[in-house]
Design an enzyme around this catalytic site. Structure first.
Site: not given
Length: 229
Positions: A102, A104, A129
């Site tokens: 995860h 930002h 891709y």
């Protein structure tokens, strides 16, 4: 039995080092600033390793990573990221997931804020891709960081997506290895960047026939409605 235990310990040691190595790489390339972002990896005993709360991915200590049991409860190490419910929901619904990243990352966050984004396919089929590594990307509504309700939103996707955008927050990507999850997250970020560069310019996307060819040749799994435009 002793040999198996030693092997499990050596695997965990390697995974701890891998988390720190990939975390440093992501941080140094500006893909998740400050103390943002988190990484988790499942272990053979059903438990998992996850980066600590308020920890920069660029300065992780293998010995201080949070060790959780199979129920997501802390066993050792520093206090885990507040995004544990997010990781747990993805592991629970996507059986093939062995690692979750995860971030930002700037372009993925920007993409998540655009009004025209389809929640079922946040990006069109722009490159081979992107499809091969990410499939289709879901967009879930905004929740404050650490809000347990985000788990319900992830569970609502029923494990159909390996890549998810949290609105106004960032990408969450699962993979069958840590390397696969990292590479898919990077591909998602680059594709979001392409989308923003080409926005309003009427670019040529992959045709439905080209998408079908990728699905057939590379075994790409797309949820129903994924890339239906």
């Amino acid at each position: 039995m002793r040999q198996a235990g030693m092997t499990a310990m050596s695997n965990e040691t390697r995974l701890r080092e891998d988390i720190c190595r990939f975390g440093r790489s992501l941080f140094e390339r500006g893909l998740t600033p400050g103390s943002s972002g988190n990484i988790s990896v499942k272990l053979d005993d059903g438990g998992w390793l996850v980066t600590p709360t308020n920890a920069s991915l660029g300065f992780l200590d293998p010995a201080r990573l949070s060790r959780l049991d199979s129920q997501g409860r802390p066993i050792s190490g520093d206090a885990p990221t507040k995004e544990v419910p997010l990781h747990t929901a993805l592991y629970d619904t996507r059986g093939s997931a062995r690692a979750i990243v995860h971030l930002h990352s700037t372009h993925s966050v920007a993409l998540s804020m655009l009004p025209e984004i389809d929640p079922r396919a946040a990006l069109p089929p722009m490159t081979a891709y992107y499809l091969m590594k990410c499939g289709a990307t879901a967009l879930v509504p905004y929740y404050r960081p650490g809000d347990p309700a985000v788990a319900d939103a992830i569970k609502g996707l029923a494990g159909k997506y390996s890549s998810v955008l949290l609105a106004n927050h960032g990408p969450v990507v699962a993979g069958d290895t840590l390397e696969a999850a990292v590479f898919a997250t990077e591909e998602l970020e680059e594709t979001a960047k392409l989308y923003l560069l080409l926005r309003g310019m009427n670019p040529r996307y992959l045709s439905p026939e080209q998408v079908k060819d990728l699905v057939k040749v590379f075994g790409v799994t797309l949820p129903e409605h994924g890339h239906g435009h």
